[in-house]
Design a protein around this motif. Structure first.
Motif, short mmCIF file in Angstrom:
data_model
loop_
_atom_site.label_atom_id
_atom_site.label_comp_id
_atom_site.label_asym_id
_atom_site.label_seq_id
_atom_site.Cartn_x
_atom_site.Cartn_y
_atom_site.Cartn_z
N UNK A 1 11.13 -15.73 32.60
CA UNK A 1 11.20 -15.33 31.19
C UNK A 1 12.65 -15.34 30.70
N UNK A 2 13.58 -14.86 31.54
CA UNK A 2 15.00 -14.88 31.15
C UNK A 2 15.51 -16.31 31.01
N UNK A 3 15.12 -17.18 31.94
CA UNK A 3 15.57 -18.57 31.89
C UNK A 3 15.12 -19.26 30.61
N UNK A 4 13.97 -18.85 30.09
CA UNK A 4 13.45 -19.42 28.86
C UNK A 4 13.90 -18.63 27.63
N UNK A 5 14.76 -17.64 27.86
CA UNK A 5 15.31 -16.80 26.78
C UNK A 5 14.24 -16.03 26.02
N UNK A 6 13.15 -15.66 26.69
CA UNK A 6 12.17 -14.80 26.05
C UNK A 6 12.79 -13.42 25.87
N UNK A 7 12.58 -12.84 24.71
CA UNK A 7 13.08 -11.49 24.43
C UNK A 7 12.13 -10.47 25.03
N UNK A 8 12.64 -9.62 25.90
CA UNK A 8 11.82 -8.56 26.48
C UNK A 8 11.62 -7.46 25.44
N UNK A 9 10.39 -7.27 25.00
CA UNK A 9 10.08 -6.24 24.01
C UNK A 9 9.90 -4.90 24.69
N UNK A 10 9.12 -4.86 25.79
CA UNK A 10 8.87 -3.59 26.47
C UNK A 10 8.23 -3.84 27.83
N UNK A 11 8.49 -2.94 28.76
CA UNK A 11 7.70 -2.79 29.98
C UNK A 11 7.12 -1.39 29.92
N UNK A 12 5.82 -1.31 29.68
CA UNK A 12 5.15 -0.02 29.51
C UNK A 12 4.13 0.11 30.63
N UNK A 13 4.49 0.83 31.68
CA UNK A 13 3.60 0.94 32.84
C UNK A 13 3.42 -0.42 33.47
N UNK A 14 2.16 -0.87 33.55
CA UNK A 14 1.86 -2.18 34.13
C UNK A 14 1.69 -3.27 33.08
#
Length: 602
Positions: free
Chosen positions: A325-338
């Motif tokens: 995801x980082x390599x494709x420059x996706x913006x991390x919105x959230x990690x909420x639990x699983x």
């Protein structure tokens, strides 16, 4: 010369021969025990059963010459009988998802679970029956919550997943509490959780793809938000999950992410979702993640719930997923639990600057929207290969996007003008269908609809105020207009109608096709690539009993279809086209009769 004395068989003692016999008996016994466990506890049992079914189905084909003679007789209208029932009574026969055919194929990247269709001469000239006890399905919206048990009396999912709220048996019904493995308390609460991070309401998002969908409760409940979700899952040990979804009235499709691109154009979906779909997104050099990226619209959202997201003993897989995801420059919105949610960037510049995993852009020769039997590529599709501004936030919100010609319409000569004319044409035609032909469009009797030759999706666009959804099918040999359909906020797939469709029997209430002859005729040679009888039998397989078929075509071709309909248990009438339309078209309207196998056949 001495004589050899032979011992009487009853009194002869031969320890060596006795032990050989015991060994042989023991071997048979242990072989039977092993076979029993294989049949009961592994997929081999299903494959062997299906193999027997396939042999029975093929048994009424005879040789190709006899098959050809039967086809010709049916087409001429001189076949005095109805086409026979598939001889094994397989009520859920799917020609391209046959475990017997697929079981001998390679397991690499799940190739054996993808579409593997029989050749034209292998296809059975027979009708798939409805199960004993079949009833006309419960109508929408009640069907979202319950269906008739006898329409698909398979309890495996209810037994295995009942505690997770997937579905339960309740007297004559299966009921659907709306749960899933990752949201046992119901899809509504789960969607409310996603709403905290994704603009689900308001029309910015319209098309969604739910991967490994179970019985599609997620997609069913997103309809409340005017998000149209196409849900998919393979035919697997659960067997009928897509059939349950379609019986409920939720858009769904039998599909496997394996060695080929999924049959959708690039940048189709505003939202892509996986809830414990178990797709190994980072395997094979992240090939599956790059396929997700091909399908996700720039500015769209990817939500994954379940493994490997912060999952026990899957630290490496989770780290790899984040790295891609980082390599494709996706913006991390959230990690909420699983649950993890990313947003896809707009534009291609990122990957060239940040290439920690060695991922590469596809070269300029790649058409990212070419996806009918196209092998997955180990490269990232270029969004810039698609004309115009297609990003979420740039295209109009729903429902404004439905009637505006998108930039992809210009792939056709004079595309914008053609789009406007096609939209007006179908508004006239739908009015004629409802008011003059008195078709059941717009009533609760019609929920699942297919347009076999959708072009720009004008047929479906004219029906969006009705309580139904349309599977828009674009032939792979026709101009690639499916991207326009998705830009309008509708859904569909690529297909070749000389092959069976990837769905269970009895899954559509209404099938519409304009210019059916063009779907089977080679445009260069003018010869038919396949025969009309096979296509009509496939339409019959997909159609629910008491469902409707509408065909628009030349008077000669309509007459040809009309001669065949009685042989496949359809009741048909032929009508003139609407007065405003030009050309020589006529319209055939047919109804599939409700018939089932006798109870003794099960």
């Amino acid at each position: 010369m001495g004589h050899i004395t032979l011992t009487s068989p009853k009194t002869r003692s031969n320890p060596s021969r006795k032990w050989q016999l015991l060994d042989f008996v023991s071997l048979i016994f242990f072989g039977i025990v092993i076979l029993f466990f294989l049949l009961i506890f592994t997929p081999l049992g299903d494959s062997l059963a299906a193999s027997g079914n396939q042999a029975l189905i093929k048994s009424n084909l005879a040789d190709p010459k006899q098959r050809g003679g039967l086809i010709a007789l049916i087409e001429s209208g001189k076949y005095a009988k109805v086409v026979e029932v598939c001889v094994n009574g397989d009520v859920d026969y799917m020609p391209c998802e046959d475990p017997a055919r697929n079981s001998v194929l390679s397991r690499e990247m799940n190739f054996y679970r993808e579409r593997q269709c029989p050749g034209v001469d292998e296809r059975a000239v027979c009708l798939v029956p409805a199960p004993s006890g079949y009833r006309v399905p419960i109508q929408w919206p009640e069907s979202l919550h319950k269906i008739w048990h006898e329409n698909m009396p398979y309890n495996k999912i209810a037994d295995r997943k009942g505690h997770q709220g997937w579905m339960k048996r309740d007297g004559p019904y299966f009921i659907f509490p709306g749960g899933g493995t990752m949201f046992p308390d119901g899809a509504t609460q789960y969607i409310a959780k996603l709403k905290q991070y994704i603009p689900i309401s308001g029309g910015a998002l319209r098309t969604a793809l739910d991967m490994g969908c179970g019985v599609a409760s997620f997609g069913g409940h997103l309809l409340d938000e005017n998000i149209l979700t196409l849900s998919f899952a393979p035919r697997d040990s659960h067997k009928s999950q897509i059939q349950f979804a379609l019986e409920r009235g939720i858009p769904a499709f039998v599909l496997m992410l394996g060695t080929r691109r999924l049959p959708f154009p690039a940048a189709s979906f505003d939202l892509m979702h996986c809830s414990r779909c178990l797709i190994p997104f980072t395997a094979y050099n992240a090939t599956y993640f790059m396929e997700v990226d091909r399908l996700l619209r720039p500015g769209g959202y990817l939500a994954i719930s379940g493994p490997p997201v912060q999952w026990a003993k899957q630290d490496k897989e989770w780290a790899d997923l984040q790295a891609v995801a980082r390599a494709l420059c996706y913006e991390l919105i959230v990690v909420d639990g699983n649950t993890v949610i990313w947003k896809k960037p707009v534009g291609d510049a990122c990957l060239q600057n940040q290439n920690e995993l060695g991922l590469e852009l596809c070269d300029d020769s790649d058409d990212p929207s070419s996806a009918w039997y196209v092998k997955l590529k180990k490269c990232v599709s270029q969004t810039s290969a698609i004309k115009g501004d297609i990003a979420v936030g740039a295209i109009p919100k729903w429902p404004q996007r439905l009637k505006q010609a998108p930039s992809r319409a210009t792939l056709i000569k004079n595309g914008n003008d053609v789009f406007e004319a096609d939209t007006r044409r179908w508004e006239r035609r739908i009015s004629y269908y409802k008011n003059s032909l008195h078709l059941k469009l717009g009533t609760s009797a019609v929920r699942n609809v297919m347009d076999m030759n959708a072009f720009f999706g004008g047929f479906a666009a004219s029906l969006t105020s009705d309580p139904l959804w349309v599977m828009n099918v674009v032939a792979d040999r026709k101009p690639s207009t499916l991207g326009v359909i998705y830009d309008r906020g509708l859904i569909g797939v690529y297909h070749d109608w000389c092959e069976p469709f990837s769905s269970y029997p009895r899954t559509y209430d209404f099938i519409h096709v304009s210019a059916l002859e063009s779907l089977i005729k080679d445009p260069v040679t003018g010869k038919n690539r396949c025969n009309l009888v096979d296509v009509l039998i496939e339409m019959d397989r997909l159609l629910r009993p008491e469902g409707t078929v509408v065909v628009r075509d030349s008077p000669e071709f309509i007459a040809k279809i009309d001669r065949i309909t009685s042989s496949i248990r359809w009741k048909s009438t032929v009508h003139d086209k609407e007065p405003e339309s030009q050309g020589r078209e006529r319209i055939l309207v047919a109804t599939k009769t409700l018939w089932t196998l006798p109870s003794s056949s099960h």
